[in-house]
Every structure is written in C-alpha cells, then in structure tokens.
Design a protein around this motif. Structure first.
Motif, mmCIF file in Angstrom:
data_model
loop_
_atom_site.group_PDB
_atom_site.id
_atom_site.type_symbol
_atom_site.label_atom_id
_atom_site.label_comp_id
_atom_site.label_asym_id
_atom_site.label_seq_id
_atom_site.Cartn_x
_atom_site.Cartn_y
_atom_site.Cartn_z
ATOM 1 N N HIS A 40 4.418 51.955 45.558
ATOM 2 C CA HIS A 40 3.403 52.055 46.621
ATOM 3 C C HIS A 40 3.822 51.266 47.856
ATOM 4 O O HIS A 40 3.543 51.686 48.985
ATOM 5 C CB HIS A 40 2.043 51.588 46.115
ATOM 6 N N ILE B 173 0.875 50.136 50.612
ATOM 7 C CA ILE B 173 0.475 48.733 50.532
ATOM 8 C C ILE B 173 1.219 47.996 51.635
ATOM 9 O O ILE B 173 2.430 48.141 51.782
ATOM 10 C CB ILE B 173 0.820 48.121 49.158
ATOM 11 N N ALA C 71 -3.979 53.151 44.568
ATOM 12 C CA ALA C 71 -4.279 51.892 43.878
ATOM 13 C C ALA C 71 -4.394 52.095 42.382
ATOM 14 O O ALA C 71 -5.042 51.322 41.692
ATOM 15 C CB ALA C 71 -5.576 51.308 44.434
ATOM 16 N N THR D 33 -3.752 49.270 39.792
ATOM 17 C CA THR D 33 -4.720 48.188 39.546
ATOM 18 C C THR D 33 -5.466 48.373 38.226
ATOM 19 O O THR D 33 -5.913 47.385 37.636
ATOM 20 C CB THR D 33 -5.732 48.081 40.705
ATOM 21 N N MET E 63 -9.093 57.115 47.172
ATOM 22 C CA MET E 63 -8.447 56.066 46.394
ATOM 23 C C MET E 63 -9.209 55.793 45.097
ATOM 24 O O MET E 63 -8.623 55.679 44.027
ATOM 25 C CB MET E 63 -8.353 54.774 47.209
ATOM 26 N N LEU F 206 -4.313 47.478 51.184
ATOM 27 C CA LEU F 206 -4.210 48.893 50.808
ATOM 28 C C LEU F 206 -4.568 49.720 52.036
ATOM 29 O O LEU F 206 -5.644 49.568 52.608
ATOM 30 C CB LEU F 206 -5.155 49.231 49.659
#
Length: 133
Positions: free
Chosen positions: A65, A71, A2, A5, A90, A78
């Motif tokens: 991802h 994902i 992740a 993000t 993560m 996730l």
C-alpha cells in the motif's frame, strides 16, 4: 486500502491470548498439572505461529500500500480518509477483503496445527514400532 489493518488487529488479539496462555501454562507447570503422557505442541507456540503469519501478511500488505501511494507519511496517513466517498469504499474493502484474508490465514493456521500434531503423533509411534522388530 486498509485491508491489512484487519489482520493486524487480529494479530494484536492473538498476542494478548498468547500472553494469557503462557501465564496459564506456567501456572500449570509449577502446579504439576501438565500432561506428560503424550507429546503435544503447546497452544502458546501455535498462537505464536498464527501471530507471525498475521503480522507477516500485514507487513507485506502495508509495504504494498505504501508502494502504491495509498499510505502517506502525513495525516490522515490513509489517502482514502481524505474524503467520505473514499472512506466508504475503504470500509467496504476492509469488511470484504480484509476479513476474508484474515479468515484464510486463520484457516491455513488451523490446518497447519492439525498437520503438525499428526506428524508429532506419527514420530512418537515410530520408536515404539522399531523396537518391536
């Protein structure tokens, strides 16, 4: 998992700062407080560059991802969120890889802004030098 993000969150913050800067620049323009003695790139334009760089990187990482199955289109989206051991990994990846990528993008943007201002100054000096000859 992740790391994208972090850049996406920074892009959201930059977008909010850009909107505030656009309002400030518009207010200064209507009040006549803008500097016209030297050509400068407005901060709102520079913030647009940063936002585009951050979002571009985030979208590419999002695609990567998805491609690797990290994902998925169902909750929790996730795959690392399905158990606590993967969630810790993560969060560690977000704190190390995600933050370092966001900092690298921001640093690159800073260098890009300095170079753009230097090129603009150099171009502004050229006509004055040519008219003297």
């Amino acid at each position: 998992m992740a790391c994208f993000t972090v850049s996406a969150a920074e892009a959201v913050i930059v977008t909010m700062a850009k909107k505030a800067e656009v309002k400030k620049e518009a207010r200064e323009l209507t009040e006549g407080r803008t500097e016209t003695k030297s050509a400068k790139i407005p901060l709102s334009v520079k913030l647009t560059w940063l936002r585009n760089m951050l979002l571009g990187g985030s979208v590419l990482l999002l695609f990567e991802h998805i491609w690797h199955g990290e994902i998925v289109p169902w909750f929790p989206f996730l795959t690392a969120m399905s158990n606590s051991a993967d969630m810790v990994e993560m969060l560690k990846e977000m704190a190390t890889v995600g933050v370092s990528m966001a900092l690298l993008i921001t640093f690159t943007w800073g260098i890009m802004c300095v170079c753009a201002e230097a090129i603009l100054k150099r171009e502004a000096k050229k006509p004055a030098q040519n008219s003297e000859n």
